[in-house]
Scaffold this motif. Structure first.
Motif, PDB file in Angstrom:
ATOM      1  N   HIS A 216      -9.298  42.774  30.311  1.00  0.00           N
ATOM      2  CA  HIS A 216      -8.485  43.492  31.296  1.00  0.00           C
ATOM      3  C   HIS A 216      -7.424  42.550  31.868  1.00  0.00           C
ATOM      4  CE1 HIS A 216     -11.705  46.731  31.812  1.00  0.00           C
ATOM      5  NE2 HIS A 216     -10.596  47.359  31.484  1.00  0.00           N
ATOM      6  N   SER A 217      -6.224  43.089  32.075  1.00  0.00           N
ATOM      7  CA  SER A 217      -5.098  42.209  32.398  1.00  0.00           C
ATOM      8  C   SER A 217      -5.141  41.688  33.836  1.00  0.00           C
ATOM      9  CB  SER A 217      -3.779  42.946  32.172  1.00  0.00           C
ATOM     10  OG  SER A 217      -3.718  44.073  33.011  1.00  0.00           O
ATOM     11  N   THR A 218      -5.822  42.348  34.748  1.00  0.00           N
ATOM     12  CA  THR A 218      -5.753  41.899  36.134  1.00  0.00           C
ATOM     13  C   THR A 218      -6.811  40.849  36.460  1.00  0.00           C
ATOM     14  OG1 THR A 218      -7.076  43.837  36.633  1.00  0.00           O
ATOM     15  CG2 THR A 218      -4.720  43.942  37.153  1.00  0.00           C
TER      16      THR A 218
ATOM     17  N   ASP B 291     -13.377  44.837  28.667  1.00  0.00           N
ATOM     18  CA  ASP B 291     -13.076  46.255  28.552  1.00  0.00           C
ATOM     19  C   ASP B 291     -14.073  46.821  27.536  1.00  0.00           C
ATOM     20  OD1 ASP B 291     -12.100  48.719  27.869  1.00  0.00           O
ATOM     21  OD2 ASP B 291     -10.038  48.065  27.546  1.00  0.00           O
ATOM     22  N   LEU B 292     -15.199  47.333  28.053  1.00  0.00           N
ATOM     23  CA  LEU B 292     -16.346  47.640  27.184  1.00  0.00           C
ATOM     24  C   LEU B 292     -16.017  48.666  26.098  1.00  0.00           C
ATOM     25  CD1 LEU B 292     -19.281  46.937  26.623  1.00  0.00           C
ATOM     26  CD2 LEU B 292     -19.969  48.763  28.182  1.00  0.00           C
ATOM     27  N   GLU B 293     -15.234  49.680  26.445  1.00  0.00           N
ATOM     28  CA  GLU B 293     -14.909  50.705  25.443  1.00  0.00           C
ATOM     29  C   GLU B 293     -14.164  50.126  24.252  1.00  0.00           C
ATOM     30  OE1 GLU B 293     -12.855  54.515  26.369  1.00  0.00           O
ATOM     31  OE2 GLU B 293     -14.220  54.462  28.109  1.00  0.00           O
ATOM     32  N   THR B 294     -13.172  49.282  24.558  1.00  0.00           N
ATOM     33  CA  THR B 294     -12.406  48.630  23.483  1.00  0.00           C
ATOM     34  C   THR B 294     -13.319  47.737  22.645  1.00  0.00           C
ATOM     35  OG1 THR B 294     -10.542  48.624  25.006  1.00  0.00           O
ATOM     36  CG2 THR B 294     -10.324  47.271  23.037  1.00  0.00           C
ATOM     37  N   TRP B 295     -14.243  47.051  23.309  1.00  0.00           N
ATOM     38  CA  TRP B 295     -15.194  46.196  22.599  1.00  0.00           C
ATOM     39  C   TRP B 295     -16.061  47.004  21.636  1.00  0.00           C
ATOM     40  CZ3 TRP B 295     -16.570  41.170  21.841  1.00  0.00           C
ATOM     41  CH2 TRP B 295     -15.848  40.214  22.559  1.00  0.00           C
ATOM     42  N   LEU B 296     -16.627  48.085  22.153  1.00  0.00           N
ATOM     43  CA  LEU B 296     -17.549  48.864  21.311  1.00  0.00           C
ATOM     44  C   LEU B 296     -16.809  49.448  20.121  1.00  0.00           C
ATOM     45  CD1 LEU B 296     -19.787  50.514  24.070  1.00  0.00           C
ATOM     46  CD2 LEU B 296     -20.235  48.457  22.704  1.00  0.00           C
TER      47      LEU B 296
ATOM     48  N   PRO C 109      -0.039  37.136  25.620  1.00  0.00           N
ATOM     49  CA  PRO C 109       0.732  37.953  26.586  1.00  0.00           C
ATOM     50  C   PRO C 109       0.097  38.002  27.978  1.00  0.00           C
ATOM     51  CG  PRO C 109       0.466  39.125  24.492  1.00  0.00           C
ATOM     52  CD  PRO C 109      -0.280  37.834  24.354  1.00  0.00           C
ATOM     53  N   LEU C 110      -1.239  38.026  28.053  1.00  0.00           N
ATOM     54  CA  LEU C 110      -1.882  38.104  29.369  1.00  0.00           C
ATOM     55  C   LEU C 110      -1.730  36.805  30.164  1.00  0.00           C
ATOM     56  CD1 LEU C 110      -5.250  40.012  28.696  1.00  0.00           C
ATOM     57  CD2 LEU C 110      -3.059  40.906  29.472  1.00  0.00           C
ATOM     58  N   LEU C 111      -1.275  35.744  29.472  1.00  0.00           N
ATOM     59  CA  LEU C 111      -1.146  34.443  30.144  1.00  0.00           C
ATOM     60  C   LEU C 111       0.311  34.087  30.434  1.00  0.00           C
ATOM     61  CD1 LEU C 111      -3.776  32.397  28.089  1.00  0.00           C
ATOM     62  CD2 LEU C 111      -4.052  33.374  30.375  1.00  0.00           C
ATOM     63  N   ALA C 112       1.185  35.096  30.451  1.00  0.00           N
ATOM     64  CA  ALA C 112       2.593  34.834  30.746  1.00  0.00           C
ATOM     65  C   ALA C 112       2.714  34.123  32.086  1.00  0.00           C
ATOM     66  CB  ALA C 112       3.369  36.156  30.777  1.00  0.00           C
ATOM     67  N   ASN C 113       3.460  33.035  32.098  1.00  0.00           N
ATOM     68  CA  ASN C 113       3.701  32.223  33.303  1.00  0.00           C
ATOM     69  C   ASN C 113       2.437  31.643  33.929  1.00  0.00           C
ATOM     70  OD1 ASN C 113       6.462  31.870  33.635  1.00  0.00           O
ATOM     71  ND2 ASN C 113       6.701  33.998  34.317  1.00  0.00           N
TER      72      ASN C 113
END
Ligand SMILES: *Cc1c(COP(=O)(O)O)cnc(C)c1O
Length: 359
Positions: free
Chosen positions: A134-136, A141-146, A329-333
């Motif tokens: 999750h980006s925040t 993100d369990l659904e994406t994992w499964l 992408p989640l680590l921008a800046n």
């Protein structure tokens, strides 16, 4: 020459960059999650006396059983579980991949996470699939994992707990859902266990497809290169077959045994680092331009308006941290700073404020 390289070096290796370690001579080094404290003179003297007994003309003990005994004692590893040692846990990641690697088999890991999972999947001709967090708050993100598990049927899944470079742990409930949905091996990587409130060691005895890794690197012995894998003898007997003989050298064995007899020294240092982490986090959060995340490890992830320029400015000031911008992408800046001594942390904060005012 170039023709020879293109003819023989695997394309996926040609595309890689070797793991980059930046020069840090005379810098305040807060980039690699090292423990900043040395031993006192008396302890160093005792250690050197131990090293005098080393027989460098002989091969080391191939089983390193005294080292394993020491680790079992200080980490309270249950009797029914075995220990396998590696030249750092990096080597253990490689042994795990070598054991299961077959063309088209998948290594699965959250992203962003430890880069060696992807690199070693590539070395061993496996496919790597990253599942975004999750980006925040970088939670699972369990659904994406499964869905990813159902689609890729991973042979190897790595979950760093706490995670590097985000510093958080994940929900145990969700990790267990992942384990239950996975037919392959799930490896819990507890490199940052010395700084975390919670361990998942108990899952190893509860699930037949779970193994757990730890390392002495972040505890204060990065120079020794000693990592460990904990799991059932049935699994570890197989993985042991791909381990090169004598992978733990004689100096590392003697030094580790000695260090584990003085475990309370390392423990005290990690307690200090945890206290300083709380202070550093509060100080970072007091800076307006900074967003800093909570950490269960010995580093803090934070975001600034222009990470690359802040990183370079700090480097000019002789302070080395890690720039993660561009990595994912989640680590921008995003930047990552290792918790150092109180003085080092102060120097870093002063330098950071100067950098933010000037870029
Ligand atoms: C540092 C680190 C390791 C590697 O540790 P070594 O034992 O020094 O090879 C493994 N996993 C994670 C998540 C790390 O951050």
């Amino acid at each position: 020459m170039t023709n020879l390289i293109t003819e023989w070096v695997r394309p996926e290796i040609r595309q890689l960059n070797a793991y980059h370690v930046p020069p840090a001579h005379k810098m305040i080094k807060l980039d690699a999650m090292e423990n900043p404290y040395r031993w006192d003179a008396d302890l160093i003297e005792q250690w050197l006396n131990v090293l005098r007994e080393a027989q460098l003309n002989r091969y080391p003990d191939p089983t390193a059983n005294s080292v394993k005994g020491g680790l079992r004692r200080v980490m309270q590893i249950p009797d029914e579980l075995d220990i396998l040692l590696g030249n750092g846990s990096d080597e253990i990641i490689q042994l795990l991949a070598l054991t299961v690697a077959e063309q088209n088999r998948v290594v699965l890991a959250p992203e962003p996470s430890f880069v060696m999972y992807r690199m070693i999947a590539t070395f061993t001709n496996m496919l790597y699939v990253g599942v975004p967090l999750h980006s925040t708050d970088f939670s699972i993100d369990l659904e994406t994992w499964l869905a990813a598990i159902a689609k890729h049927q991973p042979a190897l899944t790595f979950i760093a707990y706490p995670n590097n470079p985000t510093g958080n742990t994940f929900s145990q409930h969700e990790i267990e859902k992942i384990i239950q949905a996975t037919k392959g091996l799930v490896i819990i990587d507890e490199a940052y266990e010395p700084f975390s409130e919670h361990s998942l060691l108990s899952l190893v005895s509860r699930y037949p497809n779970v193994l757990l890794m730890r390392t002495l690197s972040k505890l204060g012995l990065a120079g020794l290169r000693l990592g460990m894998l904990v799991g059932s003898p049935t699994w570890l007997n197989e993985i042991d077959k791909v381990r090169l003989p004598y992978n733990i050298n004689a100096l590392t064995q003697l030094s580790t045994e000695f260090a584990l007899q003085h475990y309370q020294v390392l423990k005290k240092q990690t307690e200090q680092i945890k206290l300083d982490r709380t202070q550093l986090l509060a100080d970072l959060r007091a800076i307006k331009a900074v967003h800093a995340w909570d950490s269960q490890a010995n580093f803090i992830l934070f975001r600034v308006p222009n990470a690359k320029m802040v990183f370079e400015h700090l480097k000019q000031q002789g302070i080395l941290i890690k720039c993660l911008d561009g990595g994912h992408p989640l680590l921008a800046n995003c930047l990552r700073v290792t918790v150092g001594t109180a003085d080092e942390n102060q120097a870093f904060l002063t330098g950071l404020k100067l950098a933010l005012a000037n870029v």
